[in-house]
Write a protein that holds these residues in place. Structure first.
Motif, PDB file in Angstrom:
ATOM      1  N   GLU A  12      25.132 -23.556  -1.530  1.00  0.00           N
ATOM      2  CA  GLU A  12      23.990 -22.729  -1.100  1.00  0.00           C
ATOM      3  C   GLU A  12      23.000 -22.485  -2.240  1.00  0.00           C
ATOM      4  O   GLU A  12      21.811 -22.316  -2.012  1.00  0.00           O
ATOM      5  CB  GLU A  12      24.486 -21.360  -0.620  1.00  0.00           C
ATOM      6  N   ARG A  13      23.537 -22.431  -3.447  1.00  0.00           N
ATOM      7  CA  ARG A  13      22.682 -22.107  -4.600  1.00  0.00           C
ATOM      8  C   ARG A  13      22.106 -23.336  -5.295  1.00  0.00           C
ATOM      9  O   ARG A  13      21.284 -23.220  -6.199  1.00  0.00           O
ATOM     10  CB  ARG A  13      23.489 -21.303  -5.633  1.00  0.00           C
ATOM     11  N   LEU A  14      22.570 -24.503  -4.894  1.00  0.00           N
ATOM     12  CA  LEU A  14      22.160 -25.737  -5.577  1.00  0.00           C
ATOM     13  C   LEU A  14      20.728 -26.122  -5.191  1.00  0.00           C
ATOM     14  O   LEU A  14      20.396 -26.193  -4.014  1.00  0.00           O
ATOM     15  CB  LEU A  14      23.127 -26.850  -5.165  1.00  0.00           C
ATOM     16  N   THR A  15      19.901 -26.367  -6.224  1.00  0.00           N
ATOM     17  CA  THR A  15      18.510 -26.781  -5.948  1.00  0.00           C
ATOM     18  C   THR A  15      18.249 -28.192  -6.467  1.00  0.00           C
ATOM     19  O   THR A  15      17.104 -28.622  -6.541  1.00  0.00           O
ATOM     20  CB  THR A  15      17.518 -25.814  -6.637  1.00  0.00           C
ATOM     21  N   THR A  16      19.292 -28.888  -6.859  1.00  0.00           N
ATOM     22  CA  THR A  16      19.113 -30.199  -7.490  1.00  0.00           C
ATOM     23  C   THR A  16      18.798 -31.279  -6.460  1.00  0.00           C
ATOM     24  O   THR A  16      19.078 -31.131  -5.270  1.00  0.00           O
ATOM     25  CB  THR A  16      20.403 -30.621  -8.226  1.00  0.00           C
ATOM     26  N   ARG A  17      18.276 -32.391  -6.999  1.00  0.00           N
ATOM     27  CA  ARG A  17      18.056 -33.561  -6.149  1.00  0.00           C
ATOM     28  C   ARG A  17      19.322 -34.422  -6.133  1.00  0.00           C
ATOM     29  O   ARG A  17      19.725 -34.918  -5.093  1.00  0.00           O
ATOM     30  CB  ARG A  17      16.857 -34.354  -6.707  1.00  0.00           C
ATOM     31  N   TYR A  18      19.965 -34.589  -7.302  1.00  0.00           N
ATOM     32  CA  TYR A  18      21.131 -35.486  -7.345  1.00  0.00           C
ATOM     33  C   TYR A  18      22.311 -34.946  -8.140  1.00  0.00           C
ATOM     34  O   TYR A  18      23.446 -35.309  -7.850  1.00  0.00           O
ATOM     35  CB  TYR A  18      20.718 -36.877  -7.860  1.00  0.00           C
ATOM     36  N   VAL A  19      22.079 -34.078  -9.122  1.00  0.00           N
ATOM     37  CA  VAL A  19      23.220 -33.599  -9.926  1.00  0.00           C
ATOM     38  C   VAL A  19      24.064 -32.636  -9.073  1.00  0.00           C
ATOM     39  O   VAL A  19      23.557 -31.671  -8.513  1.00  0.00           O
ATOM     40  CB  VAL A  19      22.730 -32.905 -11.220  1.00  0.00           C
ATOM     41  N   GLY A  20      25.350 -32.940  -8.964  1.00  0.00           N
ATOM     42  CA  GLY A  20      26.262 -32.083  -8.192  1.00  0.00           C
ATOM     43  C   GLY A  20      26.244 -32.334  -6.701  1.00  0.00           C
ATOM     44  O   GLY A  20      26.991 -31.691  -5.954  1.00  0.00           O
ATOM     45  N   ARG A  21      25.409 -33.275  -6.249  1.00  0.00           N
ATOM     46  CA  ARG A  21      25.329 -33.529  -4.802  1.00  0.00           C
ATOM     47  C   ARG A  21      26.556 -34.306  -4.313  1.00  0.00           C
ATOM     48  O   ARG A  21      26.985 -34.152  -3.182  1.00  0.00           O
ATOM     49  CB  ARG A  21      24.044 -34.286  -4.452  1.00  0.00           C
ATOM     50  N   ASN A  22      27.091 -35.173  -5.157  1.00  0.00           N
ATOM     51  CA  ASN A  22      28.368 -35.824  -4.834  1.00  0.00           C
ATOM     52  C   ASN A  22      29.423 -35.117  -5.698  1.00  0.00           C
ATOM     53  O   ASN A  22      29.525 -35.366  -6.889  1.00  0.00           O
ATOM     54  CB  ASN A  22      28.285 -37.317  -5.170  1.00  0.00           C
ATOM     55  N   LEU A  23      30.142 -34.189  -5.093  1.00  0.00           N
ATOM     56  CA  LEU A  23      31.040 -33.306  -5.852  1.00  0.00           C
ATOM     57  C   LEU A  23      32.492 -33.565  -5.457  1.00  0.00           C
ATOM     58  O   LEU A  23      32.854 -33.451  -4.288  1.00  0.00           O
ATOM     59  CB  LEU A  23      30.654 -31.853  -5.553  1.00  0.00           C
ATOM     60  N   LEU A  24      33.297 -33.921  -6.436  1.00  0.00           N
ATOM     61  CA  LEU A  24      34.735 -34.116  -6.195  1.00  0.00           C
ATOM     62  C   LEU A  24      35.463 -32.900  -6.743  1.00  0.00           C
ATOM     63  O   LEU A  24      35.348 -32.605  -7.945  1.00  0.00           O
ATOM     64  CB  LEU A  24      35.249 -35.335  -6.962  1.00  0.00           C
ATOM     65  N   TYR A  25      36.181 -32.236  -5.896  1.00  0.00           N
ATOM     66  CA  TYR A  25      36.845 -30.992  -6.278  1.00  0.00           C
ATOM     67  C   TYR A  25      38.353 -31.218  -6.280  1.00  0.00           C
ATOM     68  O   TYR A  25      38.938 -31.600  -5.262  1.00  0.00           O
ATOM     69  CB  TYR A  25      36.453 -29.911  -5.267  1.00  0.00           C
ATOM     70  N   LEU A  26      38.966 -30.996  -7.448  1.00  0.00           N
ATOM     71  CA  LEU A  26      40.406 -31.250  -7.596  1.00  0.00           C
ATOM     72  C   LEU A  26      41.123 -29.955  -7.955  1.00  0.00           C
ATOM     73  O   LEU A  26      40.610 -29.158  -8.745  1.00  0.00           O
ATOM     74  CB  LEU A  26      40.645 -32.262  -8.727  1.00  0.00           C
ATOM     75  N   THR A  27      42.292 -29.780  -7.398  1.00  0.00           N
ATOM     76  CA  THR A  27      43.069 -28.583  -7.729  1.00  0.00           C
ATOM     77  C   THR A  27      43.630 -28.710  -9.146  1.00  0.00           C
ATOM     78  O   THR A  27      43.593 -27.766  -9.929  1.00  0.00           O
ATOM     79  CB  THR A  27      44.221 -28.403  -6.713  1.00  0.00           C
ATOM     80  N   GLN A  28      44.158 -29.876  -9.434  1.00  0.00           N
ATOM     81  CA  GLN A  28      44.724 -30.087 -10.769  1.00  0.00           C
ATOM     82  C   GLN A  28      44.553 -31.551 -11.166  1.00  0.00           C
ATOM     83  O   GLN A  28      44.708 -32.440 -10.333  1.00  0.00           O
ATOM     84  CB  GLN A  28      46.218 -29.751 -10.742  1.00  0.00           C
ATOM     85  N   THR A  29      44.240 -31.758 -12.426  1.00  0.00           N
ATOM     86  CA  THR A  29      44.179 -33.135 -12.933  1.00  0.00           C
ATOM     87  C   THR A  29      44.459 -33.095 -14.431  1.00  0.00           C
ATOM     88  O   THR A  29      44.440 -32.026 -15.046  1.00  0.00           O
ATOM     89  CB  THR A  29      42.798 -33.768 -12.641  1.00  0.00           C
ATOM     90  N   ALA A  30      44.731 -34.256 -15.007  1.00  0.00           N
ATOM     91  CA  ALA A  30      44.949 -34.284 -16.460  1.00  0.00           C
ATOM     92  C   ALA A  30      43.640 -33.926 -17.154  1.00  0.00           C
ATOM     93  O   ALA A  30      43.571 -33.000 -17.961  1.00  0.00           O
ATOM     94  CB  ALA A  30      45.446 -35.657 -16.888  1.00  0.00           C
ATOM     95  N   SER A  31      42.585 -34.655 -16.836  1.00  0.00           N
ATOM     96  CA  SER A  31      41.268 -34.400 -17.422  1.00  0.00           C
ATOM     97  C   SER A  31      40.210 -34.902 -16.446  1.00  0.00           C
ATOM     98  O   SER A  31      40.322 -36.036 -15.949  1.00  0.00           O
ATOM     99  CB  SER A  31      41.137 -35.140 -18.759  1.00  0.00           C
ATOM    100  N   LEU A  51      35.090 -31.835 -10.642  1.00  0.00           N
ATOM    101  CA  LEU A  51      35.385 -30.452 -11.007  1.00  0.00           C
ATOM    102  C   LEU A  51      36.858 -30.190 -10.727  1.00  0.00           C
ATOM    103  O   LEU A  51      37.363 -30.576  -9.681  1.00  0.00           O
ATOM    104  CB  LEU A  51      34.524 -29.554 -10.112  1.00  0.00           C
ATOM    105  N   ALA A  52      37.533 -29.550 -11.669  1.00  0.00           N
ATOM    106  CA  ALA A  52      38.958 -29.254 -11.453  1.00  0.00           C
ATOM    107  C   ALA A  52      39.233 -27.773 -11.674  1.00  0.00           C
ATOM    108  O   ALA A  52      38.630 -27.135 -12.535  1.00  0.00           O
ATOM    109  CB  ALA A  52      39.815 -30.099 -12.387  1.00  0.00           C
ATOM    110  N   GLU A  53      40.168 -27.259 -10.908  1.00  0.00           N
ATOM    111  CA  GLU A  53      40.612 -25.869 -11.098  1.00  0.00           C
ATOM    112  C   GLU A  53      41.480 -25.754 -12.347  1.00  0.00           C
ATOM    113  O   GLU A  53      41.537 -24.709 -12.977  1.00  0.00           O
ATOM    114  CB  GLU A  53      41.450 -25.413  -9.896  1.00  0.00           C
ATOM    115  N   GLU A  54      42.181 -26.846 -12.667  1.00  0.00           N
ATOM    116  CA  GLU A  54      43.099 -26.816 -13.804  1.00  0.00           C
ATOM    117  C   GLU A  54      43.173 -28.205 -14.424  1.00  0.00           C
ATOM    118  O   GLU A  54      43.151 -29.198 -13.689  1.00  0.00           O
ATOM    119  CB  GLU A  54      44.508 -26.420 -13.306  1.00  0.00           C
ATOM    120  N   GLN A  55      43.247 -28.249 -15.749  1.00  0.00           N
ATOM    121  CA  GLN A  55      43.481 -29.534 -16.422  1.00  0.00           C
ATOM    122  C   GLN A  55      44.784 -29.422 -17.215  1.00  0.00           C
ATOM    123  O   GLN A  55      44.994 -28.455 -17.950  1.00  0.00           O
ATOM    124  CB  GLN A  55      42.350 -29.853 -17.385  1.00  0.00           C
ATOM    125  N   THR A  56      45.628 -30.430 -17.068  1.00  0.00           N
ATOM    126  CA  THR A  56      46.901 -30.405 -17.800  1.00  0.00           C
ATOM    127  C   THR A  56      46.775 -31.140 -19.140  1.00  0.00           C
ATOM    128  O   THR A  56      47.639 -30.995 -19.991  1.00  0.00           O
ATOM    129  CB  THR A  56      48.017 -31.056 -16.959  1.00  0.00           C
TER     130      THR A  56
END
Ligand code: BTN
Length: 259
Positions: A12-31, A51-56
Motif C-alpha cells: 500500500e505504501r510502495l510508490t516505486t515503478r520497479y523496485v520491490g514490485r517483484n517481492l520474494l518473501y521467505l520465512t527463513q533462509t541462509a542469506s 526479503l527474509a524474516e530470518e537469516q541463518t
C-alpha cells in the motif's frame, strides 16, 4: 513472539515503478544474497527484492557475520542491473536510502560512516553489502544486500551491544518494519534515478558523512592509511590527508574513526 511482516501494508505504501514490485518473501533462509543470486541468474527483473524474516548465515562486509534473528529486523537483497559506469552509485544510494527511510518512517537522525554504515548516535543501525557478477566490461547483475536493525533487542547481543543500535533502542518502543521497508524501497528507486541524472544523491550522501574532517585509519587488506578524512571524490572514494601532507585516495575499506 515473532510477528510476520504485513506485506499488504508494505505494498500500500510502495510508490516505486520497479523496485520491490517483484517481492520474494521467505520465512527463513541462509542469506538473501544467495537466493537473489539464483533469481538474478534466472533473469529476474531489475528491482526484484528478496526479503527474509530470518537469516541463518547472514553475511556482512569483510567476511563478518550479520546477526539476523527472526521477525525483528529487515534483511533484504535487491537485484540491480546498472550499466558499469553506474555500478559505484549503488554504494552511495543504498546507505542514503536507508538513512532517509529511517528518518521519514521512524524520525531518527542518521549519519553515514564511510563508505556505507548507517549510524544513529554514533552506533551502527544498518549496513549493506554489494556483490557483483561481471561479464567482461558489463555488469550481469549487482546484489544490493541491506540489513536494518528495527526491533532488535541489541542489548541481548553482547558482542555488538556497544557499537550497534536499532529503531527500538533509539525510540524505546517498537518501530514499524512495514513503514521502514516501504520508505526504503521508495527512497532507493528515487535516489538511484537521481544518481543517474546528476549529483543530487552524491551531495546528499556526502552531507551525511560522519567521517569527513575526522582523523581516520582506513584498512584495506594489508594496506593501512592514516590521516584526516578530507573529502570524497565523485566516485565516492575517500581522500585522506596523511601526516606528511600528501593526499591519498582510498576506494574501499574499513574505516576506524579516531578521537
Ligand atoms: C555490513 O555492514 O557488514 C553489511 C551487512 C549486510 C547485511 C545484509 S542482510 C541482507 C543481506 N543478506 C546478507 O547475508 N547480508 C545482507
Amino acid at each position: 513472539m515473532n510477528v510476520k511482516l504485513n506485506l499488504t501494508l508494505v505494498k500500500e505504501r510502495l510508490t516505486t515503478r520497479y523496485v520491490g514490485r517483484n517481492l520474494l518473501y521467505l520465512t527463513q533462509t541462509a542469506s538473501t544474497q544467495n537466493v537473489a543470486r539464483v533469481e538474478a541468474q534466472q533473469d529476474a527483473p531489475e528491482g526484484t527484492t528478496v526479503l527474509a524474516e530470518e537469516q541463518t548465515g547472514g553475511r556482512g562486509r569483510l567476511g563478518r557475520p550479520w546477526i539476523s534473528p527472526a521477525g525483528k529486523n529487515l534483511y533484504l537483497t535487491l537485484v540491480m542491473r546498472p550499466p558499469v559506469k553506474h555500478l559505484r552509485v549503488l554504494s552511495i544510494v543504498a546507505p542514503l536510502a536507508i538513512a532517509e527511510a529511517l528518518e521519514g518512517a521512524a524520525g531518527l537522525t542518521c549519519r553515514i560512516k564511510w563508505p556505507n554504515d548507517v549510524l544513529v548516535g554514533g552506533r551502527k543501525i544498518a549496513g549493506m553489502l554489494i556483490e557483483t557478477d561481471l561479464a567482461g566490461e558489463a555488469v550481469r547483475y549487482a546484489l544490493v544486500g541491506m540489513g536494518v536493525n528495527v526491533n532488535f533487542d541489541v542489548e541481548a547481543a553482547p558482542e555488538i551491544a556497544d557499537i550497534a543500535t536499532s529503531v527500538r533502542r533509539e525510540l524505546g518502543r517498537d518501530g514499524s518494519r512495514e513503514e521502514v521497508l516501504a520508505a526504503l524501497l521508495n527512497a532507493f528507486e528515487a535516489r538511484y534515478t537521481d544518481a543517474q541524472k546528476g549529483d543530487a544523491a552524491f551531495r546528499a550522501w556526502r552531507s551525511r558523512l560522519e567521517t569527513l574532517g575526522r582523523r581516520v585509519r582506513a584498512t584495506l587488506g594489508e594496506r593501512v592509511e592514516e590521516g584526516v578524512a578530507e573529502d570524497v571524490d565523485a566516485q565516492g572514494s575517500l581522500l585522506i590527508r596523511r601526516e606528511d601532507g600528501s593526499l591519498v585516495t582510498v576506494e574501499a575499506g574499513d574505516v576506524t574513526l579516531r578521537t
